[in-house]
Scaffold this motif. Structure first.
Motif, PDB file in Angstrom:
ATOM      1  N   GLU B 153       0.832  -1.211   0.000  1.00  0.00           N
ATOM      2  CA  GLU B 153       0.000   0.000   0.000  1.00  0.00           C
ATOM      3  C   GLU B 153       0.857   1.248   0.000  1.00  0.00           C
ATOM      4  OE1 GLU B 153      -4.090  -1.303   2.306  1.00  0.00           O
ATOM      5  OE2 GLU B 153      -2.768   0.194   3.179  1.00  0.00           O
ATOM      6  N   ALA B 155       3.859   1.625  -1.039  1.00  0.00           N
ATOM      7  CA  ALA B 155       4.509   1.793  -2.335  1.00  0.00           C
ATOM      8  C   ALA B 155       3.536   2.392  -3.358  1.00  0.00           C
ATOM      9  CB  ALA B 155       5.047   0.461  -2.830  1.00  0.00           C
ATOM     10  N   ARG B 156       2.282   1.985  -3.269  1.00  0.00           N
ATOM     11  CA  ARG B 156       1.302   2.520  -4.225  1.00  0.00           C
ATOM     12  C   ARG B 156       1.073   4.003  -3.979  1.00  0.00           C
ATOM     13  NH1 ARG B 156      -4.017  -0.740  -5.003  1.00  0.00           N
ATOM     14  NH2 ARG B 156      -3.883   0.162  -7.074  1.00  0.00           N
ATOM     15  N   THR B 157       0.981   4.407  -2.712  1.00  0.00           N
ATOM     16  CA  THR B 157       0.774   5.832  -2.458  1.00  0.00           C
ATOM     17  C   THR B 157       1.971   6.644  -2.930  1.00  0.00           C
ATOM     18  OG1 THR B 157       1.743   5.823  -0.246  1.00  0.00           O
ATOM     19  CG2 THR B 157      -0.593   5.325  -0.404  1.00  0.00           C
ATOM     20  N   LEU B 158       3.149   5.990  -3.044  1.00  0.00           N
ATOM     21  CA  LEU B 158       4.333   6.693  -3.531  1.00  0.00           C
ATOM     22  C   LEU B 158       4.415   6.665  -5.050  1.00  0.00           C
ATOM     23  CD1 LEU B 158       6.811   5.412  -0.839  1.00  0.00           C
ATOM     24  CD2 LEU B 158       6.098   7.766  -1.158  1.00  0.00           C
ATOM     25  N   GLY B 159       3.411   6.071  -5.689  1.00  0.00           N
ATOM     26  CA  GLY B 159       3.338   6.149  -7.139  1.00  0.00           C
ATOM     27  C   GLY B 159       3.787   4.910  -7.881  1.00  0.00           C
ATOM     28  N   ALA B 160       4.016   3.790  -7.178  1.00  0.00           N
ATOM     29  CA  ALA B 160       4.485   2.584  -7.861  1.00  0.00           C
ATOM     30  C   ALA B 160       3.360   1.957  -8.673  1.00  0.00           C
ATOM     31  CB  ALA B 160       5.025   1.583  -6.854  1.00  0.00           C
ATOM     32  N   ARG B 161       3.610   1.726  -9.960  1.00  0.00           N
ATOM     33  CA  ARG B 161       2.636   1.044 -10.827  1.00  0.00           C
ATOM     34  C   ARG B 161       2.698  -0.450 -10.531  1.00  0.00           C
ATOM     35  NH1 ARG B 161      -0.114   5.100 -13.701  1.00  0.00           N
ATOM     36  NH2 ARG B 161       1.009   6.857 -12.864  1.00  0.00           N
ATOM     37  N   GLN B 164       6.003  -2.135 -11.195  1.00  0.00           N
ATOM     38  CA  GLN B 164       7.041  -1.656 -10.280  1.00  0.00           C
ATOM     39  C   GLN B 164       6.824  -2.223  -8.879  1.00  0.00           C
ATOM     40  OE1 GLN B 164       6.193   2.486 -11.024  1.00  0.00           O
ATOM     41  NE2 GLN B 164       8.132   2.754 -12.093  1.00  0.00           N
ATOM     42  N   LEU B 168       9.949  -3.941  -7.440  1.00  0.00           N
ATOM     43  CA  LEU B 168      10.678  -3.134  -6.461  1.00  0.00           C
ATOM     44  C   LEU B 168      10.320  -3.470  -5.026  1.00  0.00           C
ATOM     45  CD1 LEU B 168      10.561   0.336  -8.236  1.00  0.00           C
ATOM     46  CD2 LEU B 168      12.446  -1.289  -8.146  1.00  0.00           C
TER      47      LEU B 168
ATOM     48  N   ARG C  46      -7.691   6.729   4.248  1.00  0.00           N
ATOM     49  CA  ARG C  46      -7.524   5.694   3.232  1.00  0.00           C
ATOM     50  C   ARG C  46      -8.383   5.982   1.999  1.00  0.00           C
ATOM     51  NH1 ARG C  46      -4.920   1.268   4.754  1.00  0.00           N
ATOM     52  NH2 ARG C  46      -6.146  -0.176   3.515  1.00  0.00           N
ATOM     53  N   ALA C  49      -6.535   8.698   0.105  1.00  0.00           N
ATOM     54  CA  ALA C  49      -5.340   8.161  -0.548  1.00  0.00           C
ATOM     55  C   ALA C  49      -5.695   7.192  -1.671  1.00  0.00           C
ATOM     56  CB  ALA C  49      -4.450   7.463   0.475  1.00  0.00           C
ATOM     57  N   LEU C  51      -6.834   4.129  -1.150  1.00  0.00           N
ATOM     58  CA  LEU C  51      -6.571   2.746  -0.739  1.00  0.00           C
ATOM     59  C   LEU C  51      -7.860   1.965  -0.538  1.00  0.00           C
ATOM     60  CD1 LEU C  51      -3.597   3.469   1.671  1.00  0.00           C
ATOM     61  CD2 LEU C  51      -3.496   2.283  -0.529  1.00  0.00           C
ATOM     62  N   ARG C  70      -6.482   5.533  -8.992  1.00  0.00           N
ATOM     63  CA  ARG C  70      -5.779   4.580  -8.123  1.00  0.00           C
ATOM     64  C   ARG C  70      -4.776   5.320  -7.247  1.00  0.00           C
ATOM     65  NH1 ARG C  70      -5.286   0.362 -12.782  1.00  0.00           N
ATOM     66  NH2 ARG C  70      -3.570   1.692 -13.402  1.00  0.00           N
ATOM     67  N   PRO C  71      -4.385   4.709  -6.118  1.00  0.00           N
ATOM     68  CA  PRO C  71      -3.488   5.417  -5.192  1.00  0.00           C
ATOM     69  C   PRO C  71      -2.213   5.897  -5.872  1.00  0.00           C
ATOM     70  CG  PRO C  71      -3.838   3.130  -4.514  1.00  0.00           C
ATOM     71  CD  PRO C  71      -4.805   3.421  -5.584  1.00  0.00           C
ATOM     72  N   GLU C  72      -1.655   5.065  -6.796  1.00  0.00           N
ATOM     73  CA  GLU C  72      -0.386   5.453  -7.407  1.00  0.00           C
ATOM     74  C   GLU C  72      -0.546   6.617  -8.381  1.00  0.00           C
ATOM     75  OE1 GLU C  72      -1.796   2.462  -7.532  1.00  0.00           O
ATOM     76  OE2 GLU C  72      -1.576   1.476  -9.481  1.00  0.00           O
ATOM     77  N   GLU C  73      -1.803   6.977  -8.677  1.00  0.00           N
ATOM     78  CA  GLU C  73      -2.023   8.077  -9.618  1.00  0.00           C
ATOM     79  C   GLU C  73      -2.391   9.385  -8.903  1.00  0.00           C
ATOM     80  OE1 GLU C  73      -3.818   5.212 -13.140  1.00  0.00           O
ATOM     81  OE2 GLU C  73      -5.120   6.019 -11.581  1.00  0.00           O
ATOM     82  N   VAL C  78       1.929   9.987   1.841  1.00  0.00           N
ATOM     83  CA  VAL C  78       1.262   9.442   3.020  1.00  0.00           C
ATOM     84  C   VAL C  78       2.317   8.996   4.032  1.00  0.00           C
ATOM     85  CG1 VAL C  78      -0.384   7.748   3.890  1.00  0.00           C
ATOM     86  CG2 VAL C  78      -0.613   8.629   1.542  1.00  0.00           C
ATOM     87  N   ALA C  98       9.907   7.184  -4.501  1.00  0.00           N
ATOM     88  CA  ALA C  98       8.898   7.861  -5.328  1.00  0.00           C
ATOM     89  C   ALA C  98       9.508   8.495  -6.578  1.00  0.00           C
ATOM     90  CB  ALA C  98       8.143   8.893  -4.493  1.00  0.00           C
ATOM     91  N   VAL C 101      10.228   5.560  -9.037  1.00  0.00           N
ATOM     92  CA  VAL C 101       9.108   4.960  -9.768  1.00  0.00           C
ATOM     93  C   VAL C 101       8.464   5.973 -10.710  1.00  0.00           C
ATOM     94  CG1 VAL C 101       8.632   3.197  -8.052  1.00  0.00           C
ATOM     95  CG2 VAL C 101       7.435   5.376  -7.919  1.00  0.00           C
ATOM     96  N   ALA C 102       8.681   7.276 -10.429  1.00  0.00           N
ATOM     97  CA  ALA C 102       8.135   8.287 -11.333  1.00  0.00           C
ATOM     98  C   ALA C 102       9.082   8.529 -12.497  1.00  0.00           C
ATOM     99  CB  ALA C 102       7.885   9.583 -10.571  1.00  0.00           C
ATOM    100  N   ALA C 146       7.828  10.624   2.031  1.00  0.00           N
ATOM    101  CA  ALA C 146       6.597  11.223   1.514  1.00  0.00           C
ATOM    102  C   ALA C 146       6.884  12.564   0.844  1.00  0.00           C
ATOM    103  CB  ALA C 146       5.590  11.385   2.652  1.00  0.00           C
ATOM    104  N   ALA C 149       8.327  12.686  -2.811  1.00  0.00           N
ATOM    105  CA  ALA C 149       7.387  12.435  -3.900  1.00  0.00           C
ATOM    106  C   ALA C 149       6.859  13.745  -4.477  1.00  0.00           C
ATOM    107  CB  ALA C 149       6.227  11.571  -3.401  1.00  0.00           C
TER     108      ALA C 149
END
Lengths: 267, 246, 336
Positions: B153, B155-161, B164, B168, C46, C49, C51, C70-73, C78, C98, C101-102, C146, C149
């Motif tokens: 979770e 990692a997803r909030t940090l933008g991991a697709r 990834q 990762l 959540r 975010a 989630l 989605r959270p990654e978008e 956080v 962050a 991955v970006a 955080a 990012a």
């Protein structure tokens, strides 16, 4: 996380296939033990026509009954010895702070499990070859394998239940040594003791390497008898002997698992 | 512990370095003699292949058992626990029963080509897999159960697709489990004696050769050297693979 | 970035964790979402975010609907209650996650990571593995991760739960500085009123999945809408009103001008003046007896028995001289 669903389902299917792969040979052997003439393609001529299913079993019990009794006796002796040694050892390891000495002792205790069984057996033979065939030596060999289970299970239970701090609390509340043992130690370790006893029985009952090298034919255990049936007897006899072996082993394992023990490797 | 384990091991070490009736120590001869070396090579190669295969095959099953919630999960785990406690000779016999010259599988499937495969290299591999699959699965399951969803979770909030996420985060989290399972299965295959005793007639494997040199040719130094080498290899692999696994 | 949420409803196994709530977090401001455990605070975070998807309702970032994103978008930062550091990476690689991955260019990555590490003063231990860091160090790395990012908003879930009191205070102050310097929109989830007051100027009070009150922190402290908010944000003396006439109320013989239209008067302990028996005439105050006196560090906390008014609390700079005192409430009071 809905995205991982397909992976979980795929994994479950794989697990099911693997379980089938593991179970089918056992089922085949047990079934052919009860129907030596069945069309499993495994019956040899002398057992084919007219031979009742009981005949193979009667033969095994008559020929290898002594081995079965030795195995039962050995399992009882080494499991009780392992429990008698492992309870205090596991308790003191579980209560002791995790020092370097305690860690080293724990590693030493589990080392026999990490080593190939054959190495342990040969080491024993090299050191105590003069006593080969002696029941005491066999017990020693088996205790090397069963002790790690009791020590680890009891130590884990002692750590889990934080028995050390509970004992301290009980002392401040005025509990005597006997009361502490009765109301704290016994209840928190009973299940661990039961589990490790069953595991130790199973491990000892199934152990092959040490016995194979250290036992004389007269004191051979049932697994060595299995080896004899595999190499000298016909298939139905071997299947019957294997079935008897499984009948002894599986309940012990199931009991240990049911009591909450982790699956453990045998020898 | 001292008398029952440390002392015998010490004696084994002494025996491995002794010459016996030969001109060189057992340890020297193990690496000088081409037959013994070949047995060691076979054992290492077989263990490597079986360990890699069992880790690869069992990973999805272990993932599912560790992270999935479905009916019959406990029963499945129970089934996996049985072969763990079977001694090698029994597993060897199961192989003979299924794939031997009068095996059940060729008879049931009405095929001839499976007949006797138990004694070949393929049959040996399958049989080793039989007792390594439960080991690999349960070892990985225990380790994978500790992988936290929270990290995925985060990692997803940090933008991991998704991809990834797998490479990762999820993969590094699984790696210790895979390493541990590889070590456990490799060590177990290396030391396995019973299976080889029953079905490995055509291939010299170190455990069988060491048994023969101890009981057959009564070459104690060579046998001791083999036993010691097996133990050291097994412990080394377990140690390296288990390091930082927790 | 401004965050709006409209009619959010989340059901967790038949129970409404969030019950049709709406509100907004102002751009560039720090807002505390405060309430006891089980109030729905973490559920709200959540949902923001991404989630968990709400059963009903929308979330908007600067007016754009992001409910299905989605959270990654979402490009948020956080900081989780349990931090969730990647223990298999170094502290620096955690912070670099962050930007990595970006697919930020390497040189820029380095710059961003160093900047984030500098902001939380984590340079000294940045190259150690995350798993060997101490509690305070982990906390700093979680915040830096955080920040690196470059989030559109920062969401912090009980950010200091794992720290002891001293560390909690110092990191709280640092976080306050960082957030103010960056001017980033921040939402702090907390059950601790000290954390809320220290970090945020604006509060959203949650209770049982509903919004109890929203407003500036000092406004909520002095003019809470409900007794629940009154006691959540600090010690409160609540005294029943005898009579009300327009915006004046009488309480146990004293008349005061009052805001709010509740049936009880809220007097914060520091609003209650404690005077010696000689200095006050009976028409100016309530007679009371000191039942307990304790030093609170900066001053004294006095517990008093004021007869029919019940037990009262007062904070004073110097302890009262005798056991019998007069209590003088402020000229204007708030009723709840």
């Amino acid at each position: 996380m809905k995205r991982r669903r397909p992976l979980i389902i795929f994994g479950a299917v794989v697990a099911l296939l693997l379980a089938t792969f593991l179970l089918v040979p056992l089922v085949v052997v047990v079934v052919s033990a009860f129907s030596p003439s069945a069309a499993l393609g495994v019956s040899s001529e002398q057992w084919a026509a007219g031979a009742g299913a009981g005949r193979a079993f009667r033969y095994v019990l008559a020929t290898y009954g002594a081995h079965l009794r030795t195995s039962a006796l050995l399992a009882l002796l080494s499991a009780s010895a392992a429990l008698a040694l492992g309870l205090p050892a596991g308790l003191s390891l579980g209560v002791a702070p995790r020092t370097r000495t305690a860690g080293a002792l724990e590693i030493l205790l589990t080392l026999p499990l990490a080593m190939p069984g054959l190495t342990v057996a040969l080491a024993l033979l090299t050191a105590y070859g003069a006593y080969a065939g002696d029941l005491g030596l066999l017990v020693l060999g088996h205790v090397l394998y069963t002790l790690p289970f009791t020590v680890r299970t009891v130590a884990a239970a002692a750590r889990m239940s934080a028995i050390a701090s509970a004992l301290e609390a009980a002392r401040t509340l005025g509990a005597t040594r006997v009361q502490r043992a009765r109301y704290l130690l016994l209840p928190s370790l009973r299940r661990a003791a039961q589990t490790s006893l069953l595991l130790a029985l199973a491990v000892s009952f199934g152990e092959f390497n040490v016995t194979f090298l250290l036992a004389t034919p007269a004191h051979g255990t049932f697994p060595t008898a299995l080896y004899l049936t595999y190499t000298t007897n016909s298939f139905p006899v071997a299947a019957a002997a294997t079935t008897i072996f499984l009948a002894g082993l599986v309940p012990l394992l199931a009991g240990a698992l049911w009591l909450g023990g982790e699956p453990q490797q045998g020898a | 512990m001292a008398g029952g384990f440390v002392w015998p091991l010490a004696r084994l070490c002494v025996a491995a370095f002794s010459r016996g009736t030969e001109s060189h120590s057992g340890l020297y001869r193990l690496f000088a003699d081409s037959y013994a070396r070949r047995a060691l090579g076979h054992s290492l190669a077989l263990s490597l292949v079986v360990a890699l295969a069992s880790v690869a095959i069992c990973l999805p099953a272990a993932l599912s058992l560790a992270r999935g919630r479905f009916v019959g999960r406990a029963l499945l785990r129970g089934v996996f626990a049985i072969p763990l406690a079977l001694s090698g000779v029994v597993v060897g016999f199961l192989a003979v029963a299924m794939l031997g010259n009068a095996g059940a599988l060729p008879a049931l499937l009405h095929t001839e080509w499976l007949r006797g495969t138990a004694y070949g290299l393929g049959g040996l591999g399958i049989t080793y897999l039989y007792f390594e699959i439960p080991r690999a699965t349960l070892t990985m399951e225990a380790a994978l159960a500790t992988v936290e969803d929270g990290l995925l979770e985060a990692a997803r909030t940090l933008g991991a697709r998704p991809r990834q996420l797998v490479w990762l985060v999820f993969w590094p989290l699984c790696a210790p489990a895979l390493r541990a399972a590889f070590g456990v299965t490799f060590a177990a295959s290396l030391g396995s004696f019973g299976v080889a005793l029953i079905i490995a007639g055509r291939f010299p494997l170190l455990p069988v050769e060491l048994y023969r040199s101890f009981t057959g040719t009564l070459d104690e130094p060579l046998g001791a050297a083999m036993a010691l080498t097996l133990a050291l290899l097994a412990i080394a692999v377990l140690w390296v693979s288990g390091r930082r696994a927790r | 970035m401004r965050i709006d949420f409209e009619h959010l409803t989340v059901e967790v196994s038949g129970h409404r964790a969030l019950d049709d709530i709406s509100g907004a977090f102002a751009s560039g401001g720090v807002t505390a979402v405060i309430g006891p455990s089980g109030a729905g605070k973490s559920t709200l975070l959540r949902v923001l975010a991404g989630l968990i998807a709400p059963d009903a309702g929308r979330v908007r970032f600067d007016g754009a609907d992001v409910t299905s994103l989605r959270p990654e978008e979402r490009r948020l930062g956080v900081v989780f209650q349990d931090l969730r550091l990647f223990d298999f990476l170094s502290a620096r690689d955690n912070v670099a996650f962050a930007p990595r991955v970006a697919r930020v260019p390497a040189s820029l990555q380095l710059e961003r990571v160093d900047e984030a590490l500098r902001l939380v003063r984590a340079g000294a231990f940045a190259d150690r593995p995350a798993r060997v860091l101490s509690g305070g160090e982990r906390q700093r790395i979680a915040i830096a991760r955080a920040l690196a990012a470059r989030p559109r908003a920062l969401l912090l879930d009980e950010p200091f739960a794992s720290l002891d009191a001293e560390l909690r205070r110092s990191i709280r102050e640092e976080l306050r500085e960082v957030v103010r310097a960056l001017g980033v929109t921040a939402v702090v989830i907390t059950h601790d009123r000290d954390d809320a007051f220290a970090l945020a100027s604006h509060f959203v009070v949650l209770s049982a999945g509903r919004i109890e009150q929203v407003g500036a922190s000092n406004e909520l402290y002095l003019h809470p809408a409900t007794e629940y908010v009154a006691t959540l944000l600090g010690e409160a003396n609540l005294v029943a009103i005898d009579a009300r006439e327009g915006d004046r109320v009488r309480v146990s013989g004293l008349v005061r001008s009052a805001t709010g239209n509740g049936r009880r008067v809220l007097i914060r302990p520091e609003q209650l003046r404690v005077a010696g028996a000689a200095t006050v005439t009976p028409t100016d105050g309530w007679a009371a007896r000191v039942t307990d006196l304790r030093c609170s560090g900066a001053g004294w906390r006095v517990q008093l028995d004021a007869g029919s008014l019940g037990p009262l609390i007062a904070y004073v700079a110097t302890p009262p001289a005798g056991e019998n005192v007069w209590l003088v409430p402020p000229e204007e009071v708030h009723t709840v």
